[in-house]
Design an enzyme around this catalytic site. Structure first.
Site, PDB file in Angstrom:
ATOM      1  N   GLU A  56     -70.652  19.173 -15.429  1.00 50.75           N
ATOM      2  CA  GLU A  56     -71.965  18.718 -14.990  1.00 50.75           C
ATOM      3  C   GLU A  56     -73.071  19.751 -15.181  1.00 50.75           C
ATOM      4  OE1 GLU A  56     -72.272  17.309 -10.890  1.00 50.75           O
ATOM      5  OE2 GLU A  56     -73.106  15.483 -11.716  1.00 50.75           O
ATOM      6  N   LYS A  79     -67.639   6.631 -19.560  1.00 52.07           N
ATOM      7  CA  LYS A  79     -67.598   7.791 -18.655  1.00 52.07           C
ATOM      8  C   LYS A  79     -66.790   8.917 -19.295  1.00 52.07           C
ATOM      9  CE  LYS A  79     -67.322   9.693 -14.138  1.00 52.07           C
ATOM     10  NZ  LYS A  79     -67.250   9.564 -12.698  1.00 52.07           N
ATOM     11  N   ARG A 102     -74.003  14.949 -18.109  1.00 53.83           N
ATOM     12  CA  ARG A 102     -73.372  14.157 -17.045  1.00 53.83           C
ATOM     13  C   ARG A 102     -74.408  13.582 -16.075  1.00 53.83           C
ATOM     14  NH1 ARG A 102     -67.310  15.647 -14.982  1.00 53.83           N
ATOM     15  NH2 ARG A 102     -67.135  14.097 -13.361  1.00 53.83           N
ATOM     16  N   HIS A 125     -79.609   6.855  -9.103  1.00 57.02           N
ATOM     17  CA  HIS A 125     -78.933   7.456  -7.949  1.00 57.02           C
ATOM     18  C   HIS A 125     -79.856   8.314  -7.084  1.00 57.02           C
ATOM     19  CE1 HIS A 125     -75.317   5.833  -9.593  1.00 57.02           C
ATOM     20  NE2 HIS A 125     -74.522   6.477  -8.753  1.00 57.02           N
ATOM     21  N   HIS A 171     -79.432   7.303  -3.506  1.00 55.70           N
ATOM     22  CA  HIS A 171     -78.893   8.230  -2.510  1.00 55.70           C
ATOM     23  C   HIS A 171     -79.866   8.423  -1.352  1.00 55.70           C
ATOM     24  CE1 HIS A 171     -75.861  10.292  -5.419  1.00 55.70           C
ATOM     25  NE2 HIS A 171     -75.256   9.455  -4.619  1.00 55.70           N
ATOM     26  N   ASN A 179     -76.166   9.482 -13.236  1.00 53.25           N
ATOM     27  CA  ASN A 179     -76.912   9.347 -11.988  1.00 53.25           C
ATOM     28  C   ASN A 179     -78.137   8.451 -12.133  1.00 53.25           C
ATOM     29  OD1 ASN A 179     -75.413  10.757 -10.074  1.00 53.25           O
ATOM     30  ND2 ASN A 179     -76.074  12.703 -10.947  1.00 53.25           N
ATOM     31  N   GLU A 238     -72.197  -0.126 -10.679  1.00 49.81           N
ATOM     32  CA  GLU A 238     -71.871   0.991 -11.587  1.00 49.81           C
ATOM     33  C   GLU A 238     -71.571   0.454 -12.990  1.00 49.81           C
ATOM     34  OE1 GLU A 238     -72.244   4.062 -10.615  1.00 49.81           O
ATOM     35  OE2 GLU A 238     -71.837   4.146  -8.447  1.00 49.81           O
ATOM     36  N   LYS A 258     -63.996  14.939 -10.491  1.00 50.29           N
ATOM     37  CA  LYS A 258     -64.739  15.460  -9.332  1.00 50.29           C
ATOM     38  C   LYS A 258     -64.042  14.966  -8.071  1.00 50.29           C
ATOM     39  CE  LYS A 258     -69.267  14.544 -10.050  1.00 50.29           C
ATOM     40  NZ  LYS A 258     -70.689  14.730  -9.711  1.00 50.29           N
ATOM     41  N   ARG A 310     -52.671  26.076  -4.130  1.00 51.60           N
ATOM     42  CA  ARG A 310     -53.641  26.402  -5.198  1.00 51.60           C
ATOM     43  C   ARG A 310     -53.666  25.378  -6.331  1.00 51.60           C
ATOM     44  NH1 ARG A 310     -51.514  31.335  -4.001  1.00 51.60           N
ATOM     45  NH2 ARG A 310     -52.906  32.579  -2.707  1.00 51.60           N
ATOM     46  N   HIS A 331     -72.756   2.060  -1.288  1.00 52.54           N
ATOM     47  CA  HIS A 331     -73.321   2.883  -2.353  1.00 52.54           C
ATOM     48  C   HIS A 331     -73.821   2.007  -3.517  1.00 52.54           C
ATOM     49  CE1 HIS A 331     -73.819   6.139  -5.191  1.00 52.54           C
ATOM     50  NE2 HIS A 331     -72.996   5.528  -6.021  1.00 52.54           N
TER      51      HIS A 331
HETATM   52  N1  LIG Z   1     -65.404  11.552  -7.642  1.00 56.50           N
HETATM   53  C1  LIG Z   1     -66.376  10.884  -8.209  1.00 56.50           C
HETATM   54  O1  LIG Z   1     -66.757  11.134  -9.350  1.00 56.50           O
HETATM   55  C2  LIG Z   1     -67.019   9.772  -7.437  1.00 56.50           C
HETATM   56  C3  LIG Z   1     -67.891   8.892  -8.074  1.00 56.50           C
HETATM   57  C4  LIG Z   1     -68.426   7.850  -7.337  1.00 56.50           C
HETATM   58  C5  LIG Z   1     -68.106   7.703  -6.003  1.00 56.50           C
HETATM   59  N2  LIG Z   1     -67.270   8.581  -5.398  1.00 56.50           N
HETATM   60  C6  LIG Z   1     -66.898   8.442  -3.989  1.00 56.50           C
HETATM   61  O2  LIG Z   1     -66.189   7.227  -3.832  1.00 56.50           O
HETATM   62  C7  LIG Z   1     -66.330   6.786  -2.491  1.00 56.50           C
HETATM   63  C8  LIG Z   1     -66.593   5.314  -2.485  1.00 56.50           C
HETATM   64  O3  LIG Z   1     -65.519   4.651  -3.112  1.00 56.50           O
HETATM   65  P1  LIG Z   1     -65.238   3.094  -2.864  1.00 56.50           P
HETATM   66  O4  LIG Z   1     -66.475   2.328  -3.045  1.00 56.50           O
HETATM   67  O5  LIG Z   1     -64.048   2.748  -3.658  1.00 56.50           O
HETATM   68  O6  LIG Z   1     -64.961   3.047  -1.292  1.00 56.50           O
HETATM   69  P2  LIG Z   1     -63.635   3.045  -0.405  1.00 56.50           P
HETATM   70  O7  LIG Z   1     -62.587   3.906  -0.945  1.00 56.50           O
HETATM   71  O8  LIG Z   1     -64.082   3.286   0.982  1.00 56.50           O
HETATM   72  O9  LIG Z   1     -63.150   1.533  -0.521  1.00 56.50           O
HETATM   73  C9  LIG Z   1     -63.971   0.499  -0.034  1.00 56.50           C
HETATM   74  C10 LIG Z   1     -63.235  -0.364   0.996  1.00 56.50           C
HETATM   75  O10 LIG Z   1     -62.312  -1.212   0.315  1.00 56.50           O
HETATM   76  C11 LIG Z   1     -61.006  -1.055   0.861  1.00 56.50           C
HETATM   77  N3  LIG Z   1     -60.098  -1.310  -0.259  1.00 56.50           N
HETATM   78  C12 LIG Z   1     -59.835  -0.499  -1.309  1.00 56.50           C
HETATM   79  N4  LIG Z   1     -59.073  -1.142  -2.205  1.00 56.50           N
HETATM   80  C13 LIG Z   1     -58.846  -2.370  -1.713  1.00 56.50           C
HETATM   81  C14 LIG Z   1     -58.146  -3.499  -2.210  1.00 56.50           C
HETATM   82  N5  LIG Z   1     -57.583  -3.509  -3.409  1.00 56.50           N
HETATM   83  N6  LIG Z   1     -58.094  -4.597  -1.432  1.00 56.50           N
HETATM   84  C15 LIG Z   1     -58.724  -4.630  -0.219  1.00 56.50           C
HETATM   85  N7  LIG Z   1     -59.419  -3.612   0.283  1.00 56.50           N
HETATM   86  C16 LIG Z   1     -59.488  -2.493  -0.464  1.00 56.50           C
HETATM   87  C17 LIG Z   1     -60.998   0.330   1.423  1.00 56.50           C
HETATM   88  O11 LIG Z   1     -60.018   0.471   2.432  1.00 56.50           O
HETATM   89  C18 LIG Z   1     -62.409   0.425   1.995  1.00 56.50           C
HETATM   90  O12 LIG Z   1     -62.483  -0.224   3.232  1.00 56.50           O
HETATM   91  C19 LIG Z   1     -67.430   7.616  -1.871  1.00 56.50           C
HETATM   92  O13 LIG Z   1     -66.881   8.545  -0.986  1.00 56.50           O
HETATM   93  C20 LIG Z   1     -68.056   8.335  -3.057  1.00 56.50           C
HETATM   94  O14 LIG Z   1     -68.589   9.589  -2.702  1.00 56.50           O
HETATM   95  C21 LIG Z   1     -66.719   9.602  -6.095  1.00 56.50           C
HETATM   96 ZN   LIG Z   2     -72.585   5.938  -8.085  1.00 57.92          ZN
END
Ligand SMILES: NC(=O)c1ccc[n+]([C@@H]2O[C@H](COP(=O)([O-])OP(=O)(O)OC[C@H]3O[C@@H](n4cnc5c(N)ncnc54)[C@H](O)[C@@H]3O)[C@@H](O)[C@H]2O)c1
Ligand SMILES: [Zn+2]
Length: 386
Positions: A241, A231, A245, A252, A256, A249, A189, A147, A125, A269
């Site tokens: 949200e 942020k 918030r 986005h 999206h 977006n 971003e 999130k 939990r 993305h």
């Molecule tokens: N929670 C939130 O508020 C929020 C906001 C925006 C995005 N997201 C989520 O984040 C995700 C995307 O995140 P991302 O763009 O970081 O993608 P990711 O975590 O897939 O990382 C991108 C790639 O880079 C690699 N990588 C990471 N760090 C590295 C490093 N230092 N050196 C070499 N390779 C590295 C990873 O293995 C992956 O292949 C999505 O699932 C999205 O939905 C969440």
């Molecule tokens: Zn985004």
């Protein structure tokens, strides 16, 4: 002398936590966790790209501070954000006898952060977790705000929670191994923060972009910190949200939809929201009178960051794009709600835009390709706003 560390505080009250930004912070992970008085047993969740690079350093730092970490490595990529991976993590945590005072460390990009955060939100939990984001997107966006969640076949981020981390450690040194394409995607971003709330920051980005692209540590530190501040301020005003918030977006809704119609395969993305933000800027000119100078500044900055600013869509692909946007939960009576800019640094949210105006703007933004056009990909995912 230790390199300087910048600190941003997120949220007031009992769920308040710090984002620390600096070079070499991973070595201090154990020390930082000790200050939070977390239990000895813990788990590092990482992925197959990040674990080989930084897993040992994280484990060493924790062990040196008296913690007993187990390392869980999930496959790199979006597919790891699944309930199946979540269950695998629960079983390993139970086998390692993690208990209520134990904690998780999310070591990786946004995928690992969302996944590990969701595991932390639900195991027993809810147990504490610490974010150590290693992508630029992770450091400026996904690790901040609480999130967390995973995907279902029916759509992205359909299962999740709000679970704030106890600490976010942004070690800028980890960004040095990030592939350039991923780094640029994070910049989309970064640029967004300038557009939505800080004109001076936007000017700085225009000025310092070459240094930023070269990942120059001082510039990077200042810029990551400013994004986190922005942020954090938005999250402070609207943690769950319900209103403000939404400004996060910007670009986005269109972005999206582009990701959805291309099966989440063609664009990262950040690339999709780069195109989405340029389109949103054009829409802003029509709806809020954003000046053509600002529209052009926006397009130019994304272009100079090496990001795509437009795509060529056939009329039927454009139709699919519109349909994907209409699947947004926030659509009311044929009007899609948008975040649009009045000027760089100032946006309004919840703006209704008629489908007609949207279609006109998008048709100009995404000119059709020369015939014959490629077959239209079918829609796969339901679009869910993030
Ligand atoms: N929670 C939130 O508020 C929020 C906001 C925006 C995005 N997201 C989520 O984040 C995700 C995307 O995140 P991302 O763009 O970081 O993608 P990711 O975590 O897939 O990382 C991108 C790639 O880079 C690699 N990588 C990471 N760090 C590295 C490093 N230092 N050196 C070499 N390779 C590295 C990873 O293995 C992956 O292949 C999505 O699932 C999205 O939905 C969440
Ligand atoms: Zn985004």
């Amino acid at each position: 002398m230790l390199p300087p560390v910048r600190t941003v505080t997120v949220l007031p009250g009992p769920r308040s936590y710090r984002i620390k930004i600096g070079t070499g912070l991973l070595d201090r992970l154990g020390h930082e966790c000790a200050e939070l008085k977390l239990g000895a047993r813990c788990a590092i969740i990482s992925d197959t790209n990040v674990q080989p690079r930084f897993g040992d350093a994280a484990q060493r730092a924790l062990t040196k501070a008296g913690f007993d970490p187990v390392v869980l490595t999930v496959p790199a990529g979006e597919r790891a954000k699944s309930l199946r991976t979540v269950e695998g993590c629960y079983n390993k945590l139970a086998a390692h006898r993690l208990e209520r005072k134990s904690f998780l460390v999310a070591l990786g990009g946004g995928v690992v952060g969302d996944l590990a955060g969701f595991v932390a939100a639900s195991y027993l939990r809810g147990i504490p977790f610490v974010q150590v984001p290693t992508t630029l997107l992770g450091q400026v966006d996904s690790s901040v705000g609480g999130k967390v969640g995973v995907n279902l076949k029916a759509g992205k981020n359909l299962v999740g929670a709000f679970h704030q981390p106890r600490l976010v450690l942004c070690d800028l040194a980890t960004l040095s191994t990030l592939p350039m394409r991923e780094y640029r995607a994070g910049l989309a971003e970064v640029i967004k923060y300038g557009i939505i709330s800080d004109a001076a920051f936007y000017r700085r980005l225009e000025r310092d972009l070459p240094k930023l692209l070269a990942r120059e540590p001082k510039t990077l530190a200042a810029i990551v910190a400013r994004c986190c501040e922005i942020k954090a301020e938005v999250v402070r005003q609207d943690e769950t949200e319900s209103g403000l918030r939404a400004i996060l977006n910007f670009g986005h809704t269109i972005g999206h939809a582009l990701e959805a119609i291309s099966h989440y395969g063609k664009y990262l993305h950040g690339e999709a929201i780069s195109i989405g933000q340029v389109a949103a800027a054009r829409l802003s000119a029509r709806v809020l009178g954003l000046s053509q100078i600002d529209v052009e500044r926006i397009r130019t900055l994304f272009e100079q960051a090496g990001l795509p600013t437009e795509v060529k869509l056939s009329p039927s692909q454009l139709h699919h794009l519109m349909a994907a946007m209409s699947l947004d939960k926030k659509v009311a009576s044929g009007e899609i709600k948008f975040v649009l800019a009045r000027k760089i640094g100032e946006v309004k949210f919840g703006l209704r835009v008629s489908e007609k105006l949207l279609q006109q703007t998008l048709a100009n933004t995404f000119p059709p390709p020369p015939l014959p056009h490629s077959p239209t990909p079918p829609l796969h995912f339901r679009y869910v706003r993030r």
